[in-house]
Structure formats: structure tokens, C-alpha cells
Design a protein around this motif. Structure first.
Motif, PDB file in Angstrom:
ATOM      1  N   HIS A 152       0.865  -0.954  -0.039  1.00 32.56           N
ATOM      2  CA  HIS A 152       0.124   0.107  -0.085  1.00 32.56           C
ATOM      3  C   HIS A 152       0.876   1.346  -0.088  1.00 32.56           C
ATOM      4  N   HIS A 154       1.136   4.024   1.944  1.00 30.83           N
ATOM      5  CA  HIS A 154       1.518   4.627   3.278  1.00 30.83           C
ATOM      6  C   HIS A 154       3.087   5.071   3.297  1.00 30.83           C
ATOM      7  N   GLU A 156       5.618   4.821   5.307  1.00 34.79           N
ATOM      8  CA  GLU A 156       6.628   4.006   5.589  1.00 34.79           C
ATOM      9  C   GLU A 156       6.608   2.842   4.814  1.00 34.79           C
ATOM     10  N   ASN A 157       5.817   2.830   3.710  1.00 35.61           N
ATOM     11  CA  ASN A 157       5.956   1.402   2.734  1.00 35.61           C
ATOM     12  C   ASN A 157       6.646   2.206   1.571  1.00 35.61           C
ATOM     13  N   HIS A 234      -7.263  -1.678   5.615  1.00 35.48           N
ATOM     14  CA  HIS A 234      -6.224  -0.843   6.337  1.00 35.48           C
ATOM     15  C   HIS A 234      -5.997   0.322   5.413  1.00 35.48           C
ATOM     16  N   ASP A 255       0.000  -4.778   6.210  1.00 33.46           N
ATOM     17  CA  ASP A 255      -0.502  -4.356   7.480  1.00 33.46           C
ATOM     18  C   ASP A 255      -2.031  -4.975   7.820  1.00 33.46           C
TER      19      ASP A 255
HETATM   20 ZN    ZN Z   1       0.078   1.350   6.640  1.00 31.77          ZN
END
Ligand code: ZN
Length: 329
Positions: A152, A154, A156-157, A234, A255
Motif C-alpha cells: 500500500h 503509506h 513507511e511503505n 487498512h 499491514d
Molecule cells: Zn500502513
């Protein structure tokens, strides 16, 4: 017999030399992080490698951060006493947690596929993600990564996709991104109330690699032995990936389950980080039930390092069972 004896002597010598070195050289010179009282411990050496059929599977500890959070972080809308009781029963603090960020690398010999990219650069005030360093330490060159798959979008990805605006994995010729996820962040996120910063981060990060993005919809294989699994909730287009070799499979769950106690023992509870909270809970139940029933291993992006294990069905939910040597024999 003799060979065995000489082997064990050699091993013994090696061991005593290594032990001697460890005593003489300050741990910081060996690259081992010191554990000062205010720091959280960093797992050494920061990577973990196992085999799945013909595939090498490596998890890479990018970063970990202590979050001062209370019961509402683990379960929105649940009685705080119930959340605290579960955490306490499992010997966990109720006012803080550690959130790890742990990408995975799958090596088929032909392709070297990185799943998610860590936090990347966080500027001077915070520590940068260590993904590339840990990759080198594990024996892989970041330039050898042939493809990147994102569960996904986000921060931190996707944070480690670029270094100073240029691709951090310059040999990657394909970037796999869920079509639904991409559409959300590029067309709907602003309308849905996401901050402009979050929307800009996705746009700016994906722009330099846009011509190499392969959009995923459905569940057909994206590369040999790698199949996306819809795991929406998520985030609107969150994906898991099933990795297979021969009759062996493993789920890279992203996640879908973020805490090794709460997500498993109370899969219907949802965190404020789950964007579609009811959908995230449903997906979690479905994914955990499937992995438990098939008795296959799973990797979770935020689980304790190494974030690889099995899911056991219990009377009331599930239990995380960390892998020890099952995939090393
Ligand atoms: Zn996430």
C-alpha cells in the motif's frame, strides 16, 4: 570420526577467536548498536533469511520507533480496561509500544523482489531507515533488486523508493502497485479528507518511477510464484502477496495484522491507522483464518523481528507463533 573431530576443533577455534574479538573490539566498531537506556534495542544483524522451496526469503529491519500510545491506539471504541487487560496479561506495557518497519526480499535466482521500502530519509531530527544497509549486510546489493511490490502507499511503505529524488533501487525495471490503491491516493484521497502532505508524498514519490509502474487488479501472478491477494481495509487498496515455490507457500501480509497480540487475539478490534476500520477487521479475520487453516507461514510488516511465523486458531481468535527453525531445515 576423525573428520568430525577435526571439524569440531576447527569450529571450537573459530568460536574462541570470534569470542575473543568480541571482547576486545568495542561493539560499536562491529556495527552493533549500543543499547543506551533511552534507545530501543535494534535487532542484530538486522536481517533474517530462510528458504521456501527454491526461494530465498529475507526480512530486513528498516526501523523501529517507540510510540507513546494508550489503549485507543490498539482498539478504537473498545473499553480501555479490556485493552489494558489483554496487554497486561501478555506482559506488555499499556502506555507505549514499539512499531517496527520490516520489508521483505524474495530471491528466485532470476528475480529479486522487494516488498515495501521502509521509511527512507526522515531528515536530521530522526533516524533514517536502514533498509539498504541491512540489505548489503544480508549479502544483497540494492542495485540487484529487479522489481518492487508495494502492499500500500503509506509513508513507511514508499519512503525508501527514492534517494534524493532518484530511484533507490536503480536496477528495478518494474514496480507493482494496486490499481485501486493508486487511484485512491491520486484521485480520491483529497476529497476523502486526507492531508495534502500525504497526497503530495505519494505523487512526488511515484513520479520518477511512473513509467515503470505495473498496476495490479485481480489476483493473477505478477511474477512467477508471486500472486497478489486483495486485502482491502487498512487502506482502500491494500494488498497482500502470496509467494509460492513447489508445494510451499508464504503470505506477505503487509499491514493486515500489525500487532502480534492484539491483531491476533482480537482481530475484530481496529486501530486508528486502519482507514476503513470495519473493512480492515473483516480482512484481518479472513486472512488469519486462511493462513491458520492452510498452516502456511506469514510475514507481517510491523510484527516483532523477525516478523515471520505461523497463525494458530484458538477458541476465541488466533495466536501468533514466531518461526524458529521450521524453515531452516
Ligand atoms: Zn500502513
Amino acid at each position: 570420526m576423525r573428520a568430525e573431530a577435526s571439524f569440531s576443533r576447527r569450529e571450537a577455534l573459530k568460536f574462541s577467536l570470534a569470542a575473543g574479538v568480541a571482547f576486545l573490539v568495542p561493539s560499536t566498531l562491529l556495527g552493533r548498536p549500543s543499547t543506551k537506556r533511552h534507545e530501543i534495542p535494534v535487532p542484530w544483524p538486522g536481517y533474517d533469511s530462510v528458504r521456501l522451496g527454491d526461494l530465498g526469503i529475507t526480512t530486513l529491519y528498516d526501523s523501529g520507533v517507540k510510540l507513546d500510545v494508550g489503549p485507543e491506539y490498539f482498539a478504537v471504541g473498545q473499553p480501555p480496561e479490556a485493552v489494558e487487560a489483554l496487554l497486561s496479561a501478555r506482559f506488555l506495557p499499556t502506555t507505549a509500544t514499539i512499531e517496527n518497519v520490516i520489508p521483505a526480499l524474495v530471491d528466485s535466482g532470476e528475480e529479486l523482489v522487494l516488498f515495501d521500502t521502509g521509511i527512507g530519509s526522515k531528515g536530521e531530527s530522526q533516524q533514517d531507515g536502514q533498509l539498504r544497509e541491512r540489505m548489503v549486510r544480508s549479502g544483497y546489493d540494492p542495485a540487484d533488486v529487479t522489481a518492487v511490490a508495494l502492499t500500500h502507499l503509506h509513508p513507511e511503505n514508499i519512503g525508501g523508493l527514492l534517494i534524493e529524488g532518484a530511484p533507490a533501487f536503480p536496477g528495478a525495471s518494474q514496480y507493482f502497485v494496486g490499481e485501486k490503491e493508486f487511484k485512491y491516493w491520486t484521485e480520491e484521497a483529497s476529497r476523502a479528507g486526507q492531508s495534502q502532505d500525504a497526497v503530495d508524498l505519494v505523487a512526488n514519490t511515484l513520479e520518477p518511477i511512473m513509467n515503470k509502474i505495473r498496476f495490479i487488479s485481480g489476483s493473477s501472478e505478477i511474477l512467477s510464484g508471486i500472486r497478489p491477494v486483495e486485502a482491502f481495509g487498512h487502506t482502500p487498496g491494500h494488498l497482500a502477496f502470496e509467494v509460492s515455490s513447489g508445494d510451499k507457500s508464504l503470505l506477505i501480509a503487509g499491514d493486515a495484522a500489525t500487532h502480534y497480540v492484539v491483531s491476533f487475539e482480537q482481530p475484530k478490534w481496529y486501530s486508528p491507522t486502519d482507514m476503513d476500520q470495519k473493512g480492515a477487521a473483516q480482512t484481518r479475520l479472513h486472512i488469519l483464518a486462511d493462513v491458520a487453516q492452510r498452516r502456511i507461514p506469514m510475514i507481517g510488516y510491523h510484527l516483532p523481528f523477525p516478523p515471520l511465523g505461523f497463525v494458530d486458531k484458538t477458541d476465541t481468535g488466533f495466536k501468533w507463533v514466531a518461526e524458529t527453525y521450521q524453515l531452516s531445515l
